[in-house]
Design a protein around this motif. Structure first.
Motif, PDB file in Angstrom:
ATOM      1  N   UNK A  80       3.814   1.507  -1.412  1.00  0.00           N
ATOM      2  CA  UNK A  80       4.313   1.662  -2.792  1.00  0.00           C
ATOM      3  C   UNK A  80       3.206   2.172  -3.723  1.00  0.00           C
ATOM      4  N   UNK A  81       1.993   1.641  -3.537  1.00  0.00           N
ATOM      5  CA  UNK A  81       0.849   2.092  -4.341  1.00  0.00           C
ATOM      6  C   UNK A  81       0.622   3.590  -4.152  1.00  0.00           C
ATOM      7  N   UNK A  82       0.630   4.016  -2.887  1.00  0.00           N
ATOM      8  CA  UNK A  82       0.385   5.429  -2.601  1.00  0.00           C
ATOM      9  C   UNK A  82       1.454   6.312  -3.232  1.00  0.00           C
ATOM     10  N   UNK A 105       8.259   9.993  -1.209  1.00  0.00           N
ATOM     11  CA  UNK A 105       7.442  11.077  -1.770  1.00  0.00           C
ATOM     12  C   UNK A 105       6.207  11.430  -0.933  1.00  0.00           C
ATOM     13  N   UNK A 106       5.689  10.461  -0.186  1.00  0.00           N
ATOM     14  CA  UNK A 106       4.463  10.698   0.594  1.00  0.00           C
ATOM     15  C   UNK A 106       4.703  11.570   1.817  1.00  0.00           C
ATOM     16  N   UNK A 157       0.848  -1.210   0.000  1.00  0.00           N
ATOM     17  CA  UNK A 157       0.000   0.000   0.000  1.00  0.00           C
ATOM     18  C   UNK A 157       0.876   1.251   0.000  1.00  0.00           C
ATOM     19  N   UNK A 200      -7.504   4.769 -13.893  1.00  0.00           N
ATOM     20  CA  UNK A 200      -7.625   5.186 -12.489  1.00  0.00           C
ATOM     21  C   UNK A 200      -8.966   4.712 -11.914  1.00  0.00           C
ATOM     22  N   UNK A 260      -8.729   0.999 -11.187  1.00  0.00           N
ATOM     23  CA  UNK A 260      -7.933   0.735  -9.987  1.00  0.00           C
ATOM     24  C   UNK A 260      -8.737   1.052  -8.729  1.00  0.00           C
ATOM     25  N   UNK A 288       3.060   5.774  -5.928  1.00  0.00           N
ATOM     26  CA  UNK A 288       2.833   5.841  -7.371  1.00  0.00           C
ATOM     27  C   UNK A 288       1.618   6.710  -7.716  1.00  0.00           C
ATOM     28  N   UNK A 289       0.591   6.675  -6.879  1.00  0.00           N
ATOM     29  CA  UNK A 289      -0.612   7.486  -7.130  1.00  0.00           C
ATOM     30  C   UNK A 289      -0.250   8.977  -7.148  1.00  0.00           C
ATOM     31  N   UNK A 290       0.685   9.366  -6.294  1.00  0.00           N
ATOM     32  CA  UNK A 290       1.139  10.761  -6.251  1.00  0.00           C
ATOM     33  C   UNK A 290       1.747  11.177  -7.596  1.00  0.00           C
ATOM     34  N   UNK A 291       2.429  10.220  -8.273  1.00  0.00           N
ATOM     35  CA  UNK A 291       3.238  10.537  -9.451  1.00  0.00           C
ATOM     36  C   UNK A 291       2.613  10.081 -10.761  1.00  0.00           C
ATOM     37  N   UNK A 292       1.495   9.355 -10.690  1.00  0.00           N
ATOM     38  CA  UNK A 292       0.945   8.694 -11.867  1.00  0.00           C
ATOM     39  C   UNK A 292       0.425   9.658 -12.943  1.00  0.00           C
ATOM     40  N   UNK A 293       0.562   9.231 -14.208  1.00  0.00           N
ATOM     41  CA  UNK A 293      -0.039   9.945 -15.335  1.00  0.00           C
ATOM     42  C   UNK A 293      -1.124   9.091 -15.999  1.00  0.00           C
ATOM     43  N   UNK A 294      -1.649   8.114 -15.257  1.00  0.00           N
ATOM     44  CA  UNK A 294      -2.652   7.200 -15.821  1.00  0.00           C
ATOM     45  C   UNK A 294      -3.931   7.946 -16.202  1.00  0.00           C
TER      46      UNK A 294
END
Lengths: 223, 223
Positions: free
Chosen positions: A39-41, A123-124, A37, A54, A57, A43-49
């Motif tokens: 790691x997921x968080x 990053x979090x 979780x 989104x 997910x 990536x969510x901060x940085x994602x361009x999906x």
């Protein structure tokens, strides 16, 4: 402790009839999920999906939450201890092994009055660009100082006042904290602490006064 | 601002050629995902799921992380602003709209020198049993006071010293924070703040001294 029954509470701490080995097995079961979780968080901060990815997910996570929630404790779950004198706090915002909000901070006693803390702040935990949020440093210092005031868990102490001097920005990454119990007069405990960057630069120095409440004075000596 | 190009940095803040409407669309895309992660984390703290269920959930989350991570920014992503004067900070540990570590804290100016903050602090913010971690209160106070020192975003200020007096335990749930800019002398700013439980009981009172660095003094007036 023969009078204690599973679920009994002492000063808000819950007695559980779970052997330490089983507590550790539970920790081992949930630690990889909690790390996932984190790691997921990150990536969510940085994602361009895109929207569809989104949304998909989000739906998947809601399903996992439903599955994991079947038969879950209602919460809050607080801190528990067992007949072996082992205690655990899954939820704790600084050190909780099952809480992705916690970095987590790892805390070790060097001796009765010295404590070292270590954390990786990714990053979090950002505040100023590329730097640790000053409030995150405050969170970790508050926690480490409370542990330091416990004199290797022989006394329960609550924060009275906390003063922090911000000396330099703290880059994201590995951080180290040091706490020292510098003075004790009856139920009043003084603690000094600092948080350092990976290169040893001190970012914040802190001074705290901790108080052992009357109900807790002698609690552990009696047991 | 015609000389600025996408990706340029001013004092660590990144200029992005993204219209505010698009920034808001991105926030709307990721906010439900972030909320879903907050709910997931809350359940992981309390779950009684068995080894197989937890391992399955962990694998599923790792897959989602891989999908959402394709083409992601490397991070840290810091704070960005656009030509409309709008700024955003997805990652911020206190207020980040795309960071499940943040409660998030919502901050509003009542007037130039008064700020109100609101947050819901669930199981993931626990310290003492059923109570908010004192360090979480410190994190939110630090953030709110920094915003208060900005005098409605007309100056950039960094924390110098922060003193917190813990008056009473803060139950988990809705909390309210109040910040006031009480004094300003040149680049030195004094802020007072408090955090209250849902019933209005003050848990912590704080006093902070904030400093506007020389490089930032006049930064916003010039632009």
């Amino acid at each position: 402790m023969s009078e204690l029954r599973d679920g009994d509470s002492i000063g808000g701490f819950t007695y559980r009839e779970i052997p330490t080995a089983e507590v550790e097995a539970i920790a081992d079961r949930f630690a990889p999920l909690t790390e996932a979780i984190r790691r997921l968080n990150d990536v969510v901060i940085r994602s361009n999906a895109d929207d569809a990815t989104v949304a998909g997910a989000t739906a998947m996570i809601d399903e996992l939450t439903a599955v994991l929630g079947r038969g879950a404790e209602p919460g809050p779950i607080g801190t528990a201890f067992n007949h072996e004198g082992h205690s655990w706090s899954w939820s704790n915002a600084a050190v909780g092994a099952r809480n992705a909000v916690a970095p987590p901070l790892e805390v070790d006693f060097v001796d009765d009055t010295h404590v070292v803390g270590r954390a990786y702040l990714g990053n979090a935990y950002e505040g100023p660009p590329g730097k640790v949020h000053g409030g995150v440093s405050a969170l970790l210092l508050d926690h480490l100082m409370g542990v330091t005031a416990s004199h290797r868990h022989t006394q329960t102490a609550f924060t009275g006042t906390l003063t922090m001097r911000y000396e330099s920005p703290l880059p994201l990454g590995k951080v180290t904290l040091h706490g020292e119990l510098v003075k004790q007069e009856g139920r009043k405990i003084e603690v000094e602490a600092r948080i350092e960057a990976a290169d040893g630069t001190v970012a914040i120095r802190a001074h705290g006064i901790f108080i052992t409440p009357r109900w807790a004075a002698g609690l552990w000596e009696d047991r």
